[in-house]
Structure formats: structure tokens, C-alpha cells
Design an enzyme around this catalytic site. Sequence first.
Site, PDB file in Angstrom:
ATOM      1  N   THR A 107      -7.155  -1.584   7.650  1.00 19.44           N
ATOM      2  CA  THR A 107      -6.719  -2.829   7.028  1.00 19.44           C
ATOM      3  C   THR A 107      -7.852  -3.819   7.139  1.00 19.44           C
ATOM      4  OG1 THR A 107      -4.397  -2.470   7.447  1.00 19.44           O
ATOM      5  CG2 THR A 107      -5.100  -4.747   7.200  1.00 19.44           C
ATOM      6  N   LYS A 182      -1.432  -5.289   0.596  1.00 20.31           N
ATOM      7  CA  LYS A 182      -0.987  -5.191   1.987  1.00 20.31           C
ATOM      8  C   LYS A 182      -0.648  -6.586   2.532  1.00 20.31           C
ATOM      9  CE  LYS A 182      -0.895  -2.980   6.090  1.00 20.31           C
ATOM     10  NZ  LYS A 182      -1.671  -2.566   7.234  1.00 20.31           N
ATOM     11  N   LYS A 250      -2.257 -13.270  11.708  1.00 14.82           N
ATOM     12  CA  LYS A 250      -3.522 -13.224  10.955  1.00 14.82           C
ATOM     13  C   LYS A 250      -3.258 -12.863   9.492  1.00 14.82           C
ATOM     14  CE  LYS A 250      -5.762  -9.600  10.683  1.00 14.82           C
ATOM     15  NZ  LYS A 250      -6.252  -8.285  11.048  1.00 14.82           N
TER      16      LYS A 250
END
Lengths: 303, 303, 303, 303
Positions: A107, A182, A250
Site C-alpha cells: 500500500t 484503496k 494515515k
Amino acid sequence: MGKAMSMNLLRHGFKVTVWNRTLSKFVFLLCTALLSQYLEWNLEICVCDELVKHGASIGETPAAVVQKCKYTIAMLSDPAAALSVVFDKDGVLEQICNGKGYIDMSTVDADSSSKICEAITSRGGRFLEAPVSGSKKPAEDGQLVILAAGDKSLFDEILPAFDVLGKKSFFLGEVGNGAKMKLVVNMTMGSMMNAFSEGLTLAGRSGLNPQTLLDVLDLGAIANPMFKMKGPTMLQNNYSPAFPLKHQQKDMRLALALGDENAISMPVAAAANEAFKKARSMGLGDLDFSAVFETLKADGHSS
Amino acid sequence: MGKAMSMNLLRHGFKVTVWNRTLSKFVFLLCTALLSQYLEWNLEICVCDELVKHGASIGETPAAVVQKCKYTIAMLSDPAAALSVVFDKDGVLEQICNGKGYIDMSTVDADSSSKICEAITSRGGRFLEAPVSGSKKPAEDGQLVILAAGDKSLFDEILPAFDVLGKKSFFLGEVGNGAKMKLVVNMTMGSMMNAFSEGLTLAGRSGLNPQTLLDVLDLGAIANPMFKMKGPTMLQNNYSPAFPLKHQQKDMRLALALGDENAISMPVAAAANEAFKKARSMGLGDLDFSAVFETLKADGHSS
Amino acid sequence: MGKAMSMNLLRHGFKVTVWNRTLSKFVFLLCTALLSQYLEWNLEICVCDELVKHGASIGETPAAVVQKCKYTIAMLSDPAAALSVVFDKDGVLEQICNGKGYIDMSTVDADSSSKICEAITSRGGRFLEAPVSGSKKPAEDGQLVILAAGDKSLFDEILPAFDVLGKKSFFLGEVGNGAKMKLVVNMTMGSMMNAFSEGLTLAGRSGLNPQTLLDVLDLGAIANPMFKMKGPTMLQNNYSPAFPLKHQQKDMRLALALGDENAISMPVAAAANEAFKKARSMGLGDLDFSAVFETLKADGHSS
Amino acid sequence: MGKAMSMNLLRHGFKVTVWNRTLSKFVFLLCTALLSQYLEWNLEICVCDELVKHGASIGETPAAVVQKCKYTIAMLSDPAAALSVVFDKDGVLEQICNGKGYIDMSTVDADSSSKICEAITSRGGRFLEAPVSGSKKPAEDGQLVILAAGDKSLFDEILPAFDVLGKKSFFLGEVGNGAKMKLVVNMTMGSMMNAFSEGLTLAGRSGLNPQTLLDVLDLGAIANPMFKMKGPTMLQNNYSPAFPLKHQQKDMRLALALGDENAISMPVAAAANEAFKKARSMGLGDLDFSAVFETLKADGHSS
């Protein structure tokens, strides 16, 4: 996660070579296709006798693996690691070339992804970013959802491996779109976790049984696996981390930044993000993201 | 909804008498048990030949139905109607007495529910509030979730009818708890709808295909029937009302007020509530609650 | 506050009769005009020798004071007290009549105010609601801001007294508007207090001197008496209540409810309201409203 | 602003050399002290005959000005410009050296400021960041508030110039603190502007006169120059930009990011930030930041 993914590939007859960056922090997974439709995979996890026992061979460095394999898959913990494995000494760039493909399933933010893509393609390689939705359990079960973007031909070739690793693979267009997708999913999830936490809190403090709320929710239009899985542990104040809260926060921050670029006002995500920050200020950043539930508890005698 | 519920009861062999308050605004459903475990149900829906054709008989007034039936079920559109049917002339109170039970399945605030309960029980009747989770479709399919509270013996007796109307019935304790549980569920749902709307907006304006987002979400940990059902219609700007936005906003307001009483800070629900109010200020109050999606659209050239 | 107001009237030559409801919780201030432009005022504060020493006389009951005086001013702690003094035995209603005026300077919601207005006027009296902006200090200094609404002729007649009690009096039209204006002001103030608290917190935790922030703010476009007065005490964690936090939160709740009626989305006020609720859940409801600052402090080791 | 500042310096007997980067976008102000306590200033504004008429001389490039002057002041529109003037060809770095001071009064993020500082000091120069609070009018009137950080000796030497440009100068410690302080102030201001806008909206839509609200606010504890100045223009839908909304939103974003670094939850600033983003999505980014008022207006028939 890299380990689970490697095991799945080995079990399905892929040849796998592995390399692992540090003791356990990073998992680097490298693979190559030997024959027409079969793939040779290479994967190493630190002290990973288990994988070797199941048939994996070992690459000494990322560069060594790329040299040996047609397809290389990376699964790293964060953007810094993803960049390091490509650009550092003995890194991917030293051996990537025409005919080879590099698939980053970490990611990673869109910027880092673009930087890697540019470096790979400028040396003739093909690049695919392919972050996944799902954590440890789905990785073990080969039930990840794969959000790929970049080189479409590489996507098509690697699909047999994706089919082993995940239950569904999407091709989303240009590099960066995998990362964005995502973020959108995780932002939605983060807001939902707050909605859920607030509901549980309101139930409990209003004299209802929160366990009954779980049962009611599970029968209705908003029933979902996350409520089902996290609800019982949250009621036990059990937040052993499947997805650390600081990573969730985050992702909300990055999703809000993506919205900011496009002048999108998202007041609910913004409120949820502040709740996750509150949780961080309470020292809960390393716990599971469901620990945001703690921010709602009364810490005094209400008046 | 009353009509669908009556049909289900008739189909399962209950005897039903019906009465309907006004042309179509209110549906009042009355029932009675004739034999040990069989119930006689009475239900009228305006010009409701269909129900009569299926075997329902008709009561002239709420009082008439209560007189005729052992168990009376009300399904009304709002607290005002729920109060009116009980307290007005020819209302429930005129005939309620020892041996009779009154079950109000309308969505009513805790105060109104308590007022009705007190009136019914002071005349010897038994009372159960039993709001439902689920709207038109689940009502037709007998798939409602029933959130009952009040007289436990009445709950036990009426369970055979609940089993026809719903897939699961909960007994939640004292009167008011049914209403509260419904508020908690709807508050959670309202925040989730905002989380979902923000995700769809972020996807669309960031260059992703929102339809693909729906597919990705449907495979992950937050997959749920509401996203699956509402997502496609929202992308078509189709907001024909299953659950009107102004009712959703009312429930959020009441849930926040319940939180306020108990000194519970719920920042995400508060932000979601303001989004629903924004939608009302845009004239969308009578549309489906998913129309809150409209508040996120850009109405100018962003800069 | 009633005491300070009475002293000001006495000092300016008004005749004042006083009555006080309970030990110290309520202050009830009653006045009457004896001469053309002079007013006779009556005011009692429990064990209020001081006022008597300065020339006040005493009324035994609210009714007694109304009987004696042409103009009666009430300054009570909350809507319940304001209603009680009017409607209870020996209350204002027993003596109010044609030719008498009743001025309620308590902070009361629009509904209670309307109820009192209707009762007073149906007996021939004239009514003015006149909540004030400003707390103890401005009351002592005769520097209140008076937000009157209701009977314009009564407003004109009572103006000489208002001029002693406040620095400025507004006539805002129909009954209810005084209460509404006060809510709007207090809502704005509550959001500002949060903005200020967040600024102080951000400064302190980012390595700046919060005291310097106070100095910088005081020189700029947003300098205001509240920042100047509350800033230094907040930095000392001193929250001795000038305006209790629970009352501030109540006003935000009522202001948001007023907005809800009119379909006004106010996301910043909503977020501020949740912060005040958080403070209540921490047991800070009885402290000064500036204690909302405490909700922003880190309670753990951030991560 | 650079022009107004140069005029003030000329009026007070400073010698000024000027240079201007592009047609009108950037203003670059350069100065040098010739004598003990007098300073020679250099400043150019494109086609700036007016300044020359008042005694300014002209520098051909930033480097040229630095060569000529002991003290150089920059006032540029954004971080990109601030970096370019230092690092590009003919830039400040080419001539900065031991004995010279560089003062950047632009509003620049902490990172850019650190980068400039490092470059200047590595060549022997001294550096001061000195962003200002206040816009066009205060600049003309010499009423800016100067938030300086960096080299304390340079601060002390340049103070006579600061005293002409501003009403008060703060020395805040290490480089970066000036930028941070400015962010904190602007964040507080942005939340307050939203609080104010919501108050005005609630007043107007609840049947109160918003102009009266302005009068009431101006007499109370939260009276401040911004409400006084912006209120009347907002009620006229006049948003000619003193401080563009997109810059205000950028500052809120950066302030929230600073909070994020330090795990500070700031829910009110976050809600305000989303409102400014909403305004951007409505195409209001280039108008004054008070245009956030527009986000609160009803755009449909409320229901």
C-alpha cells in the site's frame, strides 16, 4: 502477509523464490514465470525455512531475484520500504529490463507509485501497482481483493497468480488509481467504524444491551463482516491490531488530502479523522483501528 | 407497510380485522387472537378491497376493533398519529381493558410511547411497543426485525404473529427501549450513508469509476445490503423514497438528543446530521435518505 | 446578577422592592415606577440586608410585589424558575392586571417565554422578554446588552431602567426574538471558544508559547474581550465558572434545534456542541465554559 | 503589499532599492542598511515609477540587490516564488555572504523556510523568517504584526525597519516558528469566520435582522475587528478578496496537518476546513474567505 501469499502460490504449483528485507519488518516477494502459462515464483521471508521446506528457493538480493525471474512481486510495509527496495544498492532497478515485470502489492501513496513506475519503465520493464483490500486472514485464505493499475498486458499475464492470491482482481487504469481506490475504501471504512462505535456507545450509555445491538445490526440492511467481527472484541476492550489505528488515520488523512486536491468537502470523514487523531493522542495508535471506540467513553462524572 | 403486514398474517391463517385512519396517510392494523394459539387479525387499508378479498374483516373505528379483538396492532406513520388513534374519540382507550393487549409497531419517540403505555395500563390493558427495522420490501417478505419492549407476557403471546411478520423479534425490557434501539440503529445507518456518499464522491471526482468502487466494496469487510441496494440508484441520481430523508434526519436529531441527555459526544453522527440538514435546505427532504449524496456534488467550478 | 442590577437601580435613585425565591439560587427582581419618569423598584435577595441598607424594601411574595409595583422585573436562573414564579401560588399571575408591566430578563427558551406572555396578556398585563448578554461583571458595571422583545410601549416606558442596567437595549419585535437572539450570540461564542481552544492547543503542542499566541491574537483582526479575559486563566487551568459549561452546551443545543426547524446546516456549531458534550462526559459541566479546552489535551502518549 | 511596505520605509527616511519578479504577481523587496542606525532599502515593483519618484532605486536581479544591500527583505506571494527567488539563476544565493542578512516576510510553510535558511546560512548569511499578520490596509498603515523567527541578532538589527512596517514584532525562536504561529492564527480566524457565518445565517433564517445581530455582537464579549469589517459586506454578498478563500483553506489544511503531526484532534477546525472546501467546490476560491457564508444558504425549498 507476504508469507501467507507465498504459501498460497507454492500450494498451487507456482515456483517461488523469496527474499526478505529485514528481520521481520519487511516481506519481499519475488516471482517469475518459467513456462507458457505456469509461473515460477520466488519468495523469501526472514528465517523462512517453512517456505523453503514447501519448495521456495532463495534470492540473495532484490536484484538477484529480478535477474532470475520474469515477474517480481513486492509486498512491503510502507512507501519508504517500497522505494528502498527499488532504488537502493542491489535493488530492483539494477536488473529490471525489457521483458520483465514488476508488481508492487504494497500500500503505497500515488506519488511513490508513480516514481517507481517511471524508474521501472524507463529501463524497459513493465509496472503494475496492485495494493490489496483485506488483511492477514484473507491473505491466508487467498481471499484478497486486488486493486491493480498500470500495465494492462502485465495484468493479464499475472492474472493466474492473482487468482491464487485473491478472490477478485480489478484493473483500474493508470498508475495511481490502485492507491486511490484503496484510500477511498479505507476512508469509507474508517467513517463506518466511527459510526459503529458511536452506536455502541449510545446503546450502552442509554440503558440498552450493546450485545443486543450487535444482534439487531446483524439482521438489518447495514449488516457487514466488519461489525460482526469487530463488535464482540470491542465490547471486550480487546484491540489487538489487525489494522493499526495509526495506519487507518494515515489513510483518512491521505484520502482527505485527495479530496482537498479536487475541492471535495467530506465533513463526516473529517470528523472521523479527528476522532482517530484523538485516539492517537490517547496513545492508542498501535492498537487496532477499532480502538477509536475508546475516545467515546466517559472519563469523568457527567454533568 | 400495514398492508403488507396484514397480507402476511392472512396468508398464514390469522384472522384479521382492519381499520384505516385516513385516505392513505395512516395505516392502522388491528388484530385479535380467537383461539389458544391462533390469532384473529383485523386490518383495514383505505379502499382495501384486496385485504377483504383475502379474508380480512373491517372495523369501523379503532375502538370497534379493540372491542372485537384480543390483540391490537398499530402501524402508524408518526407519533402524532399514534397518539391520536389512542386518545381521540372512538380511539383505543374507549375499549381497552383487562385481558386485551395493544402493540404499537409504529416508530414513536420514547415520550409518546410512555404516554400511550401509561394510558393503556391504567385501564387494565397490556402494552408493547414494537417498532421495526426494515421498510417496504422486508415487510412484504415477512423479514422485518422487531424491537419490542414493555409487557413480557404480551410479547410471549404475540410471538406467533411476530414470527410471521418478521425474521427475528427482540424483547428489550422496559417501554422506551424499543424506540431507543431503533434510534441507535438508524443513527448508525445515517452516518454510514454519509460515509458511503463521501466515498462515491471521492472516487468519481478523483478519476475512478464509482461503479467499480461498488464492486470493490461488495467484496470486502464492509460489504452490506444497503450499499448494494442504494449504490446503483444513487449513481443514477434516483432517490425515490424508501425511507424519506426528513425522517432519517429526524431520527439522527432524536438520537443526538438521547446522547445529549447522557453526555455522549458523537462527532461523526453530528456531522452526518448537518449533512442531512443541508439536504433538507436543498429541498430534498421528501426524497430517499440516500439523496444526502447530492450535498457533496460540486455546484461551481472548483478553485 | 439580580443583586448587582438592583444596586445599580438604587444608586441611580430608583425605588426598589425585592423578593428572592430560594436561598441563593434564584434572584427575583421586582420594580415599579412611582412618578412620571422615575421608577420605584423592588428587589430582594436572600438575607439581603445590603440592598435594604441601600434603600430597597421587601416584598413577601411575587404576587405582593406585583401588587405594589407598576413594573416588575424577573431575573431567574432557568426556564423552570421563570415559569414557577409566574404560575405557582402567590405568583405573578395573581396580581398582574391592566396597567401593570412584567419584564422577564431571565434567559428562557422561546416556548416558555410565549407561555408566560400569553398568561400575562390574557389578564390585561403587558409583557416584555428581555434576556441580557453579559454576565456578573457587566451586570455590576451597568454594561449589559439587553435583548428585548414583546410589548413596544412597555419597552419605551422601561427604557430609563434599562439605561441604568445596560449600555444598550435592543427592541427585537415579537416575543421569542429576544431568546432567539441570545441563542445566536451564544452559539457564535461557543464555536469561537472552541476555535480559540484549538488554537491554544496547537500552539502549545507545536512548540510555540501559548502566551505569545495570546499577544499576537490581541493585536490582530480577531482580537476580542473574551480571548483577552479567558486566555490567561485557561493557560492556568483555571475554570472558575462565570458561565457554566453545561449552560453553554444547552444554548448550543437549543440554537442547533432552532436551526433544525429552519433546515439550516451548521457544521461548525455542531462540532463545537459535541466538544462541549465531551467536556460534560469528563465531568466539567459545572466549570466555566472555557473548560472545553480540557477536551483537547493529550491523555496518553501520542503515536 | 510590498509596494505599501516600501512606501512606508521611504517615508521614514530609509534608502530603498527595489526589484520585482514578474509583471505584478510577485513583489520582491530588498533593503540594506548604510549607516549605523539608518538603513538603505531597495525595492522594485514592476513599472514602479511611483516608488522611484519617492526615492527608491532599482536592482536588476535579486542577486544584484543582495550585492548592493546589507539587509534584503522578500515579500512574495507563495512558497514557490520564495524558493525561486533564492535558488534560481541571478538569485539571492549568488551574492549572499558573511555580513549580509536575508529576511523573508512571505507566508511560507516551515519546510520551505528551513530549506531557504539552510542555504543562506551555509553561505555565511543570516536568515530571518518574518511572515506578517494583516493584509493590504495594515500594510499601508504600517500596522502589520510581524512574526519573526531565526537569527536573533538579525532581528535586533532590523527592528527599526520592522517598527516602520508594523505595530509590533515578535521574535519566536527557531526558524519555522514564524510560519507555525501564522498558521495557528489563521486557523483560529477561519473557524471564527465559520462561527460568524453560521450565526448570521441562523439569525436571518429565524426571523431576526442580521444587521441587529452585528450591532449586538459588536457590544459584547466577542466583538472583534473582523466581525465589524466583514459583517456588513457579507450581508451585501460582497466578497471582493482581501484574503482569498483558497489561501484561507490552504492555511487550515496546513494547520490541521501540523496538528496531525502532533496527534492533536481539532474537530471544529476540521469542520471549518470542510466548509471552506465546500466553498471551493462552489467556485468561490478566488473570492474573499468570508464567502464561506455562501455555503450556508438554502439552495432549495427546505422540507
